[in-house]
Motif scaffolding. Structure first.
Motif, PDB file in Angstrom:
ATOM      1  N   VAL A  14      18.037  32.062   8.295  1.00 37.94           N
ATOM      2  CA  VAL A  14      18.943  30.912   8.372  1.00 37.94           C
ATOM      3  C   VAL A  14      18.146  29.615   8.306  1.00 37.94           C
ATOM      4  CG1 VAL A  14      20.674  32.157   9.718  1.00 37.94           C
ATOM      5  CG2 VAL A  14      18.900  30.855  10.908  1.00 37.94           C
ATOM      6  N   GLU A  15      18.849  28.555   7.936  1.00 39.54           N
ATOM      7  CA  GLU A  15      18.262  27.226   7.930  1.00 39.54           C
ATOM      8  C   GLU A  15      18.065  26.755   9.365  1.00 39.54           C
ATOM      9  OE1 GLU A  15      19.406  22.809   6.119  1.00 39.54           O
ATOM     10  OE2 GLU A  15      20.981  24.198   6.726  1.00 39.54           O
ATOM     11  N   LYS A  16      16.949  26.134   9.628  1.00 34.96           N
ATOM     12  CA  LYS A  16      16.622  25.570  10.948  1.00 34.96           C
ATOM     13  C   LYS A  16      16.837  26.585  12.075  1.00 34.96           C
ATOM     14  CE  LYS A  16      17.533  20.733   9.787  1.00 34.96           C
ATOM     15  NZ  LYS A  16      18.236  19.489  10.174  1.00 34.96           N
ATOM     16  N   PRO A  17      16.039  27.635  12.113  1.00 37.39           N
ATOM     17  CA  PRO A  17      16.183  28.612  13.207  1.00 37.39           C
ATOM     18  C   PRO A  17      15.972  28.003  14.585  1.00 37.39           C
ATOM     19  CG  PRO A  17      14.195  29.010  11.902  1.00 37.39           C
ATOM     20  CD  PRO A  17      14.998  28.025  11.145  1.00 37.39           C
ATOM     21  N   SER A  18      15.319  26.832  14.645  1.00 38.04           N
ATOM     22  CA  SER A  18      15.091  26.204  15.951  1.00 38.04           C
ATOM     23  C   SER A  18      16.389  25.818  16.641  1.00 38.04           C
ATOM     24  CB  SER A  18      14.215  24.960  15.774  1.00 38.04           C
ATOM     25  OG  SER A  18      14.795  24.046  14.847  1.00 38.04           O
ATOM     26  N   ARG A  19      17.503  25.774  15.897  1.00 38.48           N
ATOM     27  CA  ARG A  19      18.798  25.462  16.516  1.00 38.48           C
ATOM     28  C   ARG A  19      19.235  26.526  17.519  1.00 38.48           C
ATOM     29  NH1 ARG A  19      21.789  24.370  10.714  1.00 38.48           N
ATOM     30  NH2 ARG A  19      21.421  22.118  10.541  1.00 38.48           N
ATOM     31  N   TYR A  20      18.709  27.731  17.404  1.00 39.18           N
ATOM     32  CA  TYR A  20      19.281  28.867  18.121  1.00 39.18           C
ATOM     33  C   TYR A  20      18.325  29.499  19.140  1.00 39.18           C
ATOM     34  CZ  TYR A  20      22.088  28.294  13.901  1.00 39.18           C
ATOM     35  OH  TYR A  20      22.839  27.760  12.877  1.00 39.18           O
ATOM     36  N   LEU A  21      17.180  28.880  19.404  1.00 34.43           N
ATOM     37  CA  LEU A  21      16.168  29.522  20.240  1.00 34.43           C
ATOM     38  C   LEU A  21      16.541  29.529  21.721  1.00 34.43           C
ATOM     39  CD1 LEU A  21      12.849  28.217  18.631  1.00 34.43           C
ATOM     40  CD2 LEU A  21      14.079  30.349  18.185  1.00 34.43           C
ATOM     41  N   GLY A  22      16.957  28.388  22.261  1.00 32.11           N
ATOM     42  CA  GLY A  22      17.266  28.316  23.690  1.00 32.11           C
ATOM     43  C   GLY A  22      16.052  28.287  24.586  1.00 32.11           C
ATOM     44  N   THR A  23      14.872  28.042  24.002  1.00 29.62           N
ATOM     45  CA  THR A  23      13.632  28.032  24.787  1.00 29.62           C
ATOM     46  C   THR A  23      13.070  26.621  24.930  1.00 29.62           C
ATOM     47  OG1 THR A  23      12.381  28.491  22.760  1.00 29.62           O
ATOM     48  CG2 THR A  23      13.011  30.375  24.110  1.00 29.62           C
ATOM     49  N   GLU A  24      13.912  25.615  24.769  1.00 27.10           N
ATOM     50  CA  GLU A  24      13.443  24.241  24.849  1.00 27.10           C
ATOM     51  C   GLU A  24      12.941  23.918  26.257  1.00 27.10           C
ATOM     52  OE1 GLU A  24      17.597  23.984  22.757  1.00 27.10           O
ATOM     53  OE2 GLU A  24      16.684  25.129  24.407  1.00 27.10           O
ATOM     54  N   PHE A  43      29.369  22.582  22.434  1.00 21.38           N
ATOM     55  CA  PHE A  43      29.573  21.373  21.647  1.00 21.38           C
ATOM     56  C   PHE A  43      29.953  21.825  20.245  1.00 21.38           C
ATOM     57  CE2 PHE A  43      28.669  17.717  19.073  1.00 21.38           C
ATOM     58  CZ  PHE A  43      28.987  16.643  19.884  1.00 21.38           C
ATOM     59  N   PRO A  44      31.176  21.506  19.792  1.00 21.27           N
ATOM     60  CA  PRO A  44      31.670  22.097  18.544  1.00 21.27           C
ATOM     61  C   PRO A  44      31.176  21.378  17.291  1.00 21.27           C
ATOM     62  CG  PRO A  44      33.380  20.759  19.535  1.00 21.27           C
ATOM     63  CD  PRO A  44      32.212  20.719  20.474  1.00 21.27           C
ATOM     64  N   ASP A  45      29.875  21.241  17.196  1.00 22.82           N
ATOM     65  CA  ASP A  45      29.240  20.693  15.998  1.00 22.82           C
ATOM     66  C   ASP A  45      27.808  21.210  15.989  1.00 22.82           C
ATOM     67  OD1 ASP A  45      28.719  19.184  13.682  1.00 22.82           O
ATOM     68  OD2 ASP A  45      30.037  17.574  14.369  1.00 22.82           O
ATOM     69  N   LEU A  46      27.070  20.874  14.945  1.00 24.37           N
ATOM     70  CA  LEU A  46      25.716  21.375  14.828  1.00 24.37           C
ATOM     71  C   LEU A  46      24.841  20.928  15.994  1.00 24.37           C
ATOM     72  CD1 LEU A  46      24.997  20.878  11.009  1.00 24.37           C
ATOM     73  CD2 LEU A  46      25.496  23.019  12.195  1.00 24.37           C
ATOM     74  N   TYR A  47      23.900  21.763  16.338  1.00 25.76           N
ATOM     75  CA  TYR A  47      22.916  21.466  17.384  1.00 25.76           C
ATOM     76  C   TYR A  47      22.243  20.119  17.129  1.00 25.76           C
ATOM     77  CZ  TYR A  47      18.479  22.334  19.969  1.00 25.76           C
ATOM     78  OH  TYR A  47      17.386  22.257  20.794  1.00 25.76           O
ATOM     79  N   ASP A  48      21.977  19.795  15.860  1.00 28.44           N
ATOM     80  CA  ASP A  48      21.284  18.563  15.495  1.00 28.44           C
ATOM     81  C   ASP A  48      22.009  17.332  16.021  1.00 28.44           C
ATOM     82  OD1 ASP A  48      21.274  20.788  13.688  1.00 28.44           O
ATOM     83  OD2 ASP A  48      20.049  19.653  12.288  1.00 28.44           O
ATOM     84  N   LEU A  49      23.323  17.415  16.128  1.00 29.83           N
ATOM     85  CA  LEU A  49      24.132  16.320  16.641  1.00 29.83           C
ATOM     86  C   LEU A  49      24.500  16.534  18.104  1.00 29.83           C
ATOM     87  CD1 LEU A  49      25.706  13.703  15.847  1.00 29.83           C
ATOM     88  CD2 LEU A  49      27.660  15.169  15.386  1.00 29.83           C
ATOM     89  N   GLY A  50      24.689  17.788  18.487  1.00 26.16           N
ATOM     90  CA  GLY A  50      25.261  18.096  19.788  1.00 26.16           C
ATOM     91  C   GLY A  50      24.311  18.042  20.951  1.00 26.16           C
ATOM     92  N   LEU A  51      23.007  18.335  20.729  1.00 27.28           N
ATOM     93  CA  LEU A  51      22.127  18.393  21.887  1.00 27.28           C
ATOM     94  C   LEU A  51      21.982  17.036  22.551  1.00 27.28           C
ATOM     95  CD1 LEU A  51      19.287  20.557  22.770  1.00 27.28           C
ATOM     96  CD2 LEU A  51      18.810  18.121  22.923  1.00 27.28           C
ATOM     97  N   GLY A  52      22.158  15.965  21.811  1.00 26.76           N
ATOM     98  CA  GLY A  52      22.045  14.646  22.396  1.00 26.76           C
ATOM     99  C   GLY A  52      23.267  14.191  23.171  1.00 26.76           C
ATOM    100  N   ASN A  53      24.326  15.009  23.221  1.00 26.74           N
ATOM    101  CA  ASN A  53      25.550  14.599  23.904  1.00 26.74           C
ATOM    102  C   ASN A  53      25.309  14.475  25.409  1.00 26.74           C
ATOM    103  OD1 ASN A  53      28.273  15.818  25.384  1.00 26.74           O
ATOM    104  ND2 ASN A  53      28.676  14.294  23.810  1.00 26.74           N
ATOM    105  N   LEU A  54      25.474  13.268  25.938  1.00 30.27           N
ATOM    106  CA  LEU A  54      25.150  13.006  27.345  1.00 30.27           C
ATOM    107  C   LEU A  54      26.090  13.740  28.286  1.00 30.27           C
ATOM    108  CD1 LEU A  54      23.486  11.534  29.444  1.00 30.27           C
ATOM    109  CD2 LEU A  54      24.959   9.519  29.113  1.00 30.27           C
ATOM    110  N   GLY A  55      27.387  13.818  27.940  1.00 27.26           N
ATOM    111  CA  GLY A  55      28.331  14.493  28.812  1.00 27.26           C
ATOM    112  C   GLY A  55      27.965  15.941  29.055  1.00 27.26           C
TER     113      GLY A  55
END
Length: 868
Positions: A14-24, A43-55
């Protein structure tokens, strides 16, 4: 088959496997056996946008403070991952445990935008949960939703068990307590208990009426669902140990919320109405949170977040404190929301210590008439004065955000945007020849709980017509950049933003037809939506049309403290072009908030009055000019990346090490110029999917450190899969590590070849005099090379495994790629496991590991610091 058992195979495809690791870094992993309540936040959007969601970060921190509860995260999978999961019959999973969503007690969605609603349906169904709330049994998790777009929850009622209206910090704790107290209870019992909480709306337990025309509305005597309000931000949990992503984010920085709420009174703005009253964090609290957050994350930028940061009572002191603290840490500061006055230029100037690029403000309307209508009043002269100040101080461009389709808008209002742009460009060009004006033009959507909730929304063809009028009237010659929202994007947002629960059928039909990621231009599928409109006979005209102020509305049962009567009055004031100032500056407008929570509203006003003289007498203190100290020490760290870290790209690895060094307190030296970067270099750019035990990271420091102690601190803060294997001091004038690299030794495992097949293949390759190979370069170009001279040593490893040990070297400036060797030996390059053991440098006729390169100047080596 579970996700964890095949994750490596999924990530390799898959593209950008780092989206799915969970080891951050700062991701929280709890033992399933030790917790009583398990929650996943989606968060119902890509990790690239969702991880920054403060809520989501806030709720993640709040729940994980409970020893008996765990909170994990999930994001919408990319289309390639969704296809891979479906083809294997696997569920959408939470990142930390890799368990499917159906294995949790509660799955919570954040509703950021109506354009994510099809993603919500996809996540529910792909997570192994029945799509419709009515079809779920006692064994299924409860599904809830909250967030900015929850103030009309009705379109999602068929799919969501309950909604949280308003702030979530306190509500999520009470929800966890209810779930804990009712473990093993039936679904209906749990929902009944949740419905007793303030701010929780359980549609199945709330009476609604179906009218003769088909509308589904709350009854006139509905008991209101009162929004939740976090009263004390200083005492609220804040995610200082925020999860630090590997994948580059849309907003890749530390977010520091300085206040919540807004009383500016913009009549189109839902957030400004639904988050009242204003609550601020103290200067001292902001300082403490900033220190802790930067220590725990290693971020290079901090953003002062709010709906309107300029409205902080002591904003200049806030910005000065933040800039001073950030400057000492080599951290930049951003202000995402500025006012339309010269005061904003002063604040922006405070955070821009080096290069001044662009300043962004949002007039929203260009004609005085429309600015009065939307209650965002500032004369043209004020806007031009702001531009004058910005360009005079060295800013290269100003970005204006405008809105078309506002109520009562005429073509001359659109032409006013072009006229104001032309005048602003003239102001800029009087100061600098390269001055530019950037326009961001969106289309108005009438949102619930605003004075404009009764207005009509224009159709896509009318949006396009008005955009063409504006585009045709803008100045030519390269001084203006015109960016616009696509008409279809706003059309989809408007379809459901004011609809009742009948819109659920439309959303589901669009999802079934393949609609996903409707906010992303490259993914938006309008054919799916138009087909869904036909399938459901959805009344587009009714959804986008004007409403009467006497009409019953689908969200009338929700109480956000601002009364419907006041909104109707303000709608009338808008039609009369009456402007109302911020109630914190003048007087209470009796919107209803003070009746709902008089003490908190009074506290807001009292704190602002108390701060006003301090803000007026504040004087800016010039920050001392601090030159970058010379490099005092260079250290070479032998580093590793193994396990899931092999799925990271070189840029992701580089960023992870930079932030780890910052968390470890390394006094990094930085480059000079507009964009200073830490002087950290790597011996090579390791390809994705390859592991390594022998890379070198070259770090320059501005003061001397005990190398072994710094290595131990660094080891304590690196992400999973990263390791510090040793450290060595090198001369300040030593050549770069990359310039010395001449090859590398590898171990390669071939899971798809038998040992006999591998031995025969190695014999053929070793005996060959040449190995012609066509290598693909960038942009599809190819080059023919002879791979054989690059293979210095190649032997089959002793034992039963199908594995080889190999030394590959650089020949005529061309480096050897181990996965090319895998192909030459007949293996599958996507399955082979490649481990770099040592990065090699040539010393005479010998190849030696790079970290043992013999410099002429004596060097120090620190042993025994390995942490894997």
């Amino acid at each position: 088959m579970n996700v964890a058992s095949v994750l490596d195979d999924l990530l390799a495809r898959v593209e950008k496997p780092s989206r799915y690791l969970g080891t951050e870094v700062n991701a929280i992993h709890k033992d399933r056996a030790t917790v009583e309540v398990r929650i996943t936040l989606v968060f119902p959007d890509l990790y690239d946008l969702g991880l920054g969601n403060l809520g989501l970060h806030i709720l993640y921190a709040v729940v994980n403070q409970l020893p008996w509860a765990s909170c994990e995260r999930a994001y919408s999978p990319g289309l390639d991952m969704e296809a891979a999961l479906r083809s294997r019959g696997l569920p959408l999973f939470a990142l930390e445990s890799k368990d499917g969503l159906s294995e949790f007690d509660l799955v919570g969605f954040t509703l950021q935008s109506e354009l994510t609603f099809t993603n919500i349906l996809c996540a529910i169904e792909l997570g192994g949960i029945p799509l419709h709330a009515a079809d779920r049994g006692d064994e299924d998790p409860l599904v809830c939703a909250g967030g900015p777009a929850v103030f009309n929850p009705e379109p999602l009622v068929p799919f969501i068990d309950f909604f949280v209206i308003g702030d979530g910090e306190d509500a999520i704790l009470e929800i966890c307590e209810v779930l804990r107290a009712n473990r093993g209870a039936t679904r209906s019992v749990r929902l009944s208990a949740l419905a007793r909480l303030v701010g929780v709306y359980v549609p199945a337990l709330y009476p609604f009426e179906t009218l003769a025309d088909g509308r589904i509305l709350p009854p006139l005597d509905a008991v209101p669902i009162r929004k939740r309000l976090t009263r004390d931000l200083n005492g609220a949990t804040y995610p200082v140990e925020a999860v630090v992503p590997f994948t580059a984010q849309v907003h890749d920085r530390a977010s520091l919320e300085v206040l919540r709420g807004c009383t500016q009174g913009c009549r189109f703005c839902q957030a400004g109405m639904t988050t009242r009253p204003v609550r601020e964090r103290s200067l001292e609290n902001v300082d403490r949170l900033m220190d802790r957050m930067l220590d725990a994350t290693g971020y290079e930028e901090v953003s002062l977040v709010s709906l309107s940061t300029c409205d902080y009572s002591r904003v200049r002191q806030l910005v000065e404190n933040t800039v001073a603290k950030a400057r000492a840490r080599k951290v930049s500061v951003s202000l995402p929301s500025l006012r339309l006055d010269s005061f904003s230029v002063e604040l922006a100037d405070m955070v821009a210590e080096t290069r001044r690029t662009g300043l962004t403000v949002a007039p929203e309307a260009a004609s005085p008439r429309l600015r009065a209508l939307i209650n965002k009043w500032i004369p043209d002269e004020g806007l031009l004065d702001m531009c004058e100040g910005a360009f005079a101080r060295g800013w290269t461009h100003v970005k204006f955000y405008f809105m078309i389709g506002l109520p009562t808008e005429r073509d001359d209002d659109i032409l006013a945007i072009a006229d104001l742009t032309r005048r602003a460009l003239g102001v800029g060009r009087s100061h600098r020849r390269d001055a530019r004006i950037h326009l961001g033009v969106s289309t108005f959507v009438p949102k619930p709980f605003t004075p404009f909730q009764w207005a009509a929304q224009i159709l896509p063809r009318e949006t396009a017509r008005r955009q063409d009028i504006l585009g045709g009237a803008l100045p030519r010659g390269g001084g203006v950049k015109f960016g616009r929202h696509e008409p279809e994007e706003t059309f989809l947002e408007g379809l459901v933003s004011r609809s009742d629960r009948r819109a659920g059928a439309l959303i589901e039909a669009a999802y079934r037809r393949g609609a996903r990621f409707d906010a992303w231009r490259e993914h938006r599928n309008m054919e799916a939506w138009y087909g869904a409109i036909d399938d459901t006979s959805f009344d587009v005209e009714a959804a986008l049309g004007a409403r009467e102020v006497t009409d019953r509305l689908p969200w009338d049962h929700l109480d956000v403290f601002v009364s419907k009567a006041w909104l109707a009055d303000d709608w009338q004031r808008a039609m009369e072009l009456k402007h109302a100032q911020d109630c914190r500056h003048r007087k209470c407008h009796h919107c209803g908030v003070i009746d709902a929570d008089r003490p908190l509203c009074a506290e807001m006003l009292r704190d602002h009055v108390k701060a006003r003289p301090l803000e007026k007498t504040w004087e800016r203190r010039p920050l001392p000019v601090v030159a970058e100290p010379p490099v005092a020490q260079r250290l070479w760290f032998r580093i590793s990346r193994t396990g899931t870290a092999r799925f990271l790209s070189h840029l992701e690895v580089q960023s992870a090490w930079h932030r780890a060094l910052r968390r470890a307190g390394a006094p990094l030296s930085h480059s000079q110029g507009f964009h200073p970067h830490p002087k950290v270099a790597f011996s090579s750019a390791l390809p994705t999917f390859e592991e390594s035990l022998g890379e070198v990271m070259d770090v320059s420091l501005i003061r001397r450190e005990d190398a072994a102690a710094l290595a131990r601190r660094l080891s304590d803060t690196v992400p999973a899969g990263f390791g510090v294997l040793g450290v060595r001091e090198v001369p300040l004038n030593a050549p770069s590590a990359m310039s010395l690299v001449g090859g590398a030794s590898y171990g390669i495992v071939f899971p798809d070849l038998t040992r006999a097949e591998l031995i025969a293949a190695v014999d053929r390759l070793v005996s060959a005099t040449s190995l012609p190979l066509v290598r693909t370069k960038g942009k599809g170009e190819t080059v023919a090379i002879d791979y054989r001279p690059m293979v210095s040593q190649l032997v089959v490893r002793d034992g039963d495994a199908s594995a080889v040990d190999v030394v590959l070297v650089t020949v005529d400036g061309k480096g050897a790629r181990p996965r090319e060797l895998v192909g030459l030996l007949g293996g599958d390059a996507t399955l082979a496991r490649v481990i770099r053991r040592d990065t090699l440098a040539r010393v005479g006729d010998e190849w030696v590991p790079l970290e043992r390169f013999p410099f002429e100047v004596p060097v120090a080596v620190a042993e025994g610091v390995s942490v894997e």
